[in-house]
Design an enzyme around this catalytic site. Sequence first.
Site, PDB file in Angstrom:
ATOM      1  N   CYS A 110       0.833  -1.207   0.000  1.00 50.62           N
ATOM      2  CA  CYS A 110       0.000   0.000   0.000  1.00 50.62           C
ATOM      3  C   CYS A 110       0.867   1.255   0.000  1.00 50.62           C
ATOM      4  CB  CYS A 110      -0.910  -0.033   1.233  1.00 50.62           C
ATOM      5  SG  CYS A 110      -1.869   1.474   1.458  1.00 50.62           S
TER       6      CYS A 110
ATOM      7  N   CYS B  72      -0.008   3.955   2.492  1.00 52.25           N
ATOM      8  CA  CYS B  72       0.266   3.609   3.890  1.00 52.25           C
ATOM      9  C   CYS B  72       1.758   3.660   4.161  1.00 52.25           C
ATOM     10  CB  CYS B  72      -0.221   2.194   4.193  1.00 52.25           C
ATOM     11  SG  CYS B  72      -1.893   1.867   3.597  1.00 52.25           S
ATOM     12  N   ASP B  73       2.537   2.999   3.313  1.00 48.12           N
ATOM     13  CA  ASP B  73       3.942   2.742   3.638  1.00 48.12           C
ATOM     14  C   ASP B  73       4.934   3.585   2.846  1.00 48.12           C
ATOM     15  OD1 ASP B  73       2.961   0.899   5.387  1.00 48.12           O
ATOM     16  OD2 ASP B  73       3.330  -0.841   4.115  1.00 48.12           O
TER      17      ASP B  73
END
Length: 307
Positions: free
Chosen positions: A131, A134-135
């Site tokens: 993701c 997200c990351d």
Amino acid sequence: RFDVLVVGGGPAGATAAIYAARKGIRTGVAAERFGGQVLDTMAIENFISVPYTEGPKLAAALEQHVREYEVEILNLQRAVKLVPGKDVVEVEFANGASLRSRTVILATGARWRQMNVPGEDAYRNKGVAYCPHCDGPLFKGKRVAVIGGGNSGVEAAIDLAGIVSHVTLIEFDSQLRADDVLQRKLKSLANVTILTSARTTEVLGDGQKVSGLTYENRNTGDIHTVELEGIFVQIGLLPNTEWLKGVVDLSPRGEIVVDAHGQTSVPGVFAAGDCTTVPYKQIVIALGEGAKASLSAFDHLIRTSAP
Ligand code: FAD
């Protein structure tokens, strides 16, 4: 018999259950694995108002919050069939049991398609990520690869190029499959290398974290190594909706088609989170969609009399 039966115990399902229970109606949650994808996540930095948490901690908090209410939790139950009815919907489970409810909220989430190459599992959350929203920031200033040259891969590469030092985009096919406008944008970026006809063969690491990958040039058969710190796998997100085919309207990608209220094509059946057509698969979005579907189910209940 339930008033609201939620199938799925991730962020969307947990929220739907809490919102239903707070209306004082009979609520159940049946989930194969309570916590959902959050259980597979390490650092979470975009759960707004909580600057940092970790997946297992958030999953435990979701379950604890649900347990504050009178919600029947049926963990380790995999739904295999949905049987619509006039006033009551039935859900059948792999263990042969079935549950009946006046409304059902589908919140079965999704799973990322994996490369299935050596090292991918061992270095998941240690450099292998799925993701970019997200990351991505965890790889600030580092070198990453994006696997997959479809829209999501190319979008991820463009996004990451603004954060990391260098992006290598690896596509199996002889050409990228993303929209032209995205391909043009990608090709204009100085810190991106595009490799086509390239098959990722292994994730390399030092035992702690990712240190590179190997790929095969499919035209020559030669194996090459790329040194890097992160690998974003973008070869598809598969909704957990196989069991609903032919019963509930699904998009060509298998996502449950919902309207702005979370209503599916079947009266009394609502859906929320990563299993639906709602774009951007994120925890905060799944939470909001779960609340919405639950309020819609309640609205449905007060407009239909109990059978
Ligand atoms: P899920 O979390 O997928 O939950 C689905 C639930 O349904 C589970 O309980 C599952 O067991 C159950 N289920 C599935 N099929 C059935 C069935 N047939 N019968 C019964 N139960 C079933 N998002 C962020 O916002 N921030 C992050 O940092 C972040 N990091 C991530 C890292 C990783 C490695 C992954 C994989 C995802 C990450 N995400 C992140 C995405 C986020 O986890 C999802 O968007 C979110 O969990 C979706 O919630 P959901 O409730 O819709 O589905």
